[in-house]
Motif scaffolding. Structure first.
Motif, PDB file in Angstrom:
ATOM      1  N   ASP A  10       0.868  -1.178   0.000  1.00  0.00           N
ATOM      2  CA  ASP A  10       0.000   0.000   0.000  1.00  0.00           C
ATOM      3  C   ASP A  10       0.905   1.227   0.000  1.00  0.00           C
ATOM      4  N   ASN A  11       0.365   2.378   0.285  1.00  0.00           N
ATOM      5  CA  ASN A  11       1.158   3.597   0.219  1.00  0.00           C
ATOM      6  C   ASN A  11       1.663   4.064   1.577  1.00  0.00           C
ATOM      7  N   SER A  12       1.786   3.142   2.511  1.00  0.00           N
ATOM      8  CA  SER A  12       2.315   3.475   3.834  1.00  0.00           C
ATOM      9  C   SER A  12       3.839   3.551   3.782  1.00  0.00           C
ATOM     10  N   ILE A  13       4.399   4.245   4.740  1.00  0.00           N
ATOM     11  CA  ILE A  13       5.854   4.316   4.842  1.00  0.00           C
ATOM     12  C   ILE A  13       6.428   2.916   5.005  1.00  0.00           C
ATOM     13  N   GLY A 165      -0.091   0.288 -12.483  1.00  0.00           N
ATOM     14  CA  GLY A 165      -0.225  -0.180 -11.105  1.00  0.00           C
ATOM     15  C   GLY A 165      -1.378   0.490 -10.389  1.00  0.00           C
ATOM     16  N   GLY A 166      -1.954  -0.253  -9.450  1.00  0.00           N
ATOM     17  CA  GLY A 166      -3.103   0.243  -8.700  1.00  0.00           C
ATOM     18  C   GLY A 166      -2.761   1.260  -7.634  1.00  0.00           C
ATOM     19  N   ASN A 167      -1.492   1.365  -7.289  1.00  0.00           N
ATOM     20  CA  ASN A 167      -1.020   2.415  -6.390  1.00  0.00           C
ATOM     21  C   ASN A 167       0.471   2.622  -6.626  1.00  0.00           C
ATOM     22  N   LEU A 168       1.030   3.630  -5.994  1.00  0.00           N
ATOM     23  CA  LEU A 168       2.422   3.996  -6.248  1.00  0.00           C
ATOM     24  C   LEU A 168       3.395   2.892  -5.858  1.00  0.00           C
ATOM     25  N   SER A 169       3.207   2.277  -4.700  1.00  0.00           N
ATOM     26  CA  SER A 169       4.153   1.240  -4.268  1.00  0.00           C
ATOM     27  C   SER A 169       4.132   0.039  -5.219  1.00  0.00           C
ATOM     28  N   LYS A 170       2.952  -0.309  -5.731  1.00  0.00           N
ATOM     29  CA  LYS A 170       2.862  -1.424  -6.678  1.00  0.00           C
ATOM     30  C   LYS A 170       3.495  -1.058  -8.021  1.00  0.00           C
ATOM     31  N   GLY A 171       3.313   0.178  -8.446  1.00  0.00           N
ATOM     32  CA  GLY A 171       3.949   0.628  -9.680  1.00  0.00           C
ATOM     33  C   GLY A 171       5.463   0.557  -9.580  1.00  0.00           C
TER      34      GLY A 171
END
Length: 198
Positions: A10-13, A165-171
């Protein structure tokens, strides 16, 4: 990277910290391919993340308000300590350039990439303002985070646009690791700009 690990991103730290740790280990031994485009050099490491004041200046220079996902990414890491290497398919001289964009070094490149995509898709500032077209920001090559409520990542090469990607971390993960059966999502990227500009 296993599918279940990928799905948890997800986009968590903590997700970005996990990517940072795993990628630095992954890059300890790198076999470069004979291809076009920048590749990660062996032994590359992420630069230190940005402070809150650096993040504020970054946003000010781009005139873009970053979502929390992008802030978390840049709080954790800020580009690589080694330039990417492009061996031009073994047919020319070797080039070096940034792989993941960093502040402040790559601000001119980021601005130029945004301009290029806007021009290629005939999107003006007036269209963005009057028709609620979301801003975009590249974080690597032609990978762009769309700054709307969905925050998808698109691969945008001129007017050639595909879901990445569905979010930044996945991209980001998809550009670093071989992923067994990464997520698939059917979205109509061909009309991404058209639905916004009429």
């Amino acid at each position: 990277m296993k599918k279940r690990q990928f799905k948890k991103l997800d986009n968590s730290i903590s997700s970005f910290q996990w990517i940072k740790k795993k990628s630095e280990r992954y890059w300890q031994k790198v076999d470069l391919m004979e291809c076009w485009g920048f590749q990660i050099q062996e032994g590359s490491k992420w630069k230190k993340g940005l402070s809150e004041s650096e993040l504020e200046d970054f946003q000010r220079q781009l005139n873009i308000t970053f979502p929390e996902s992008l802030k978390n990414y840049y709080r954790t890491m800020n580009g690589l300590d080694k330039l990417g290497i492009d061996n031009n398919g073994g047919e020319g001289e070797i080039d070096f350039g940034p792989k993941f964009y960093s502040y402040p070094d790559d601000i001119p490149i980021i601005k130029a990439r945004i301009e290029w995509i806007m021009e290629a898709n005939r999107v003006t500032e007036d269209i963005m303002k009057n028709q609620n077209v979301p801003p975009i920001i590249p974080y690597l090559g032609h990978r762009f985070l769309i700054l709307d409520h969905e925050e998808n990542v698109l691969s945008m090469f001129g007017s050639d646009i595909i879901f990445w990607g569905g979010n930044l971390s996945k991209g980001i993960a998809q550009d670093i690791f071989p992923i067994r059966h990464a997520e698939k999502k059917k979205i109509d990227t061909s009309s991404f700009w058209n639905k916004k500009i009429g």
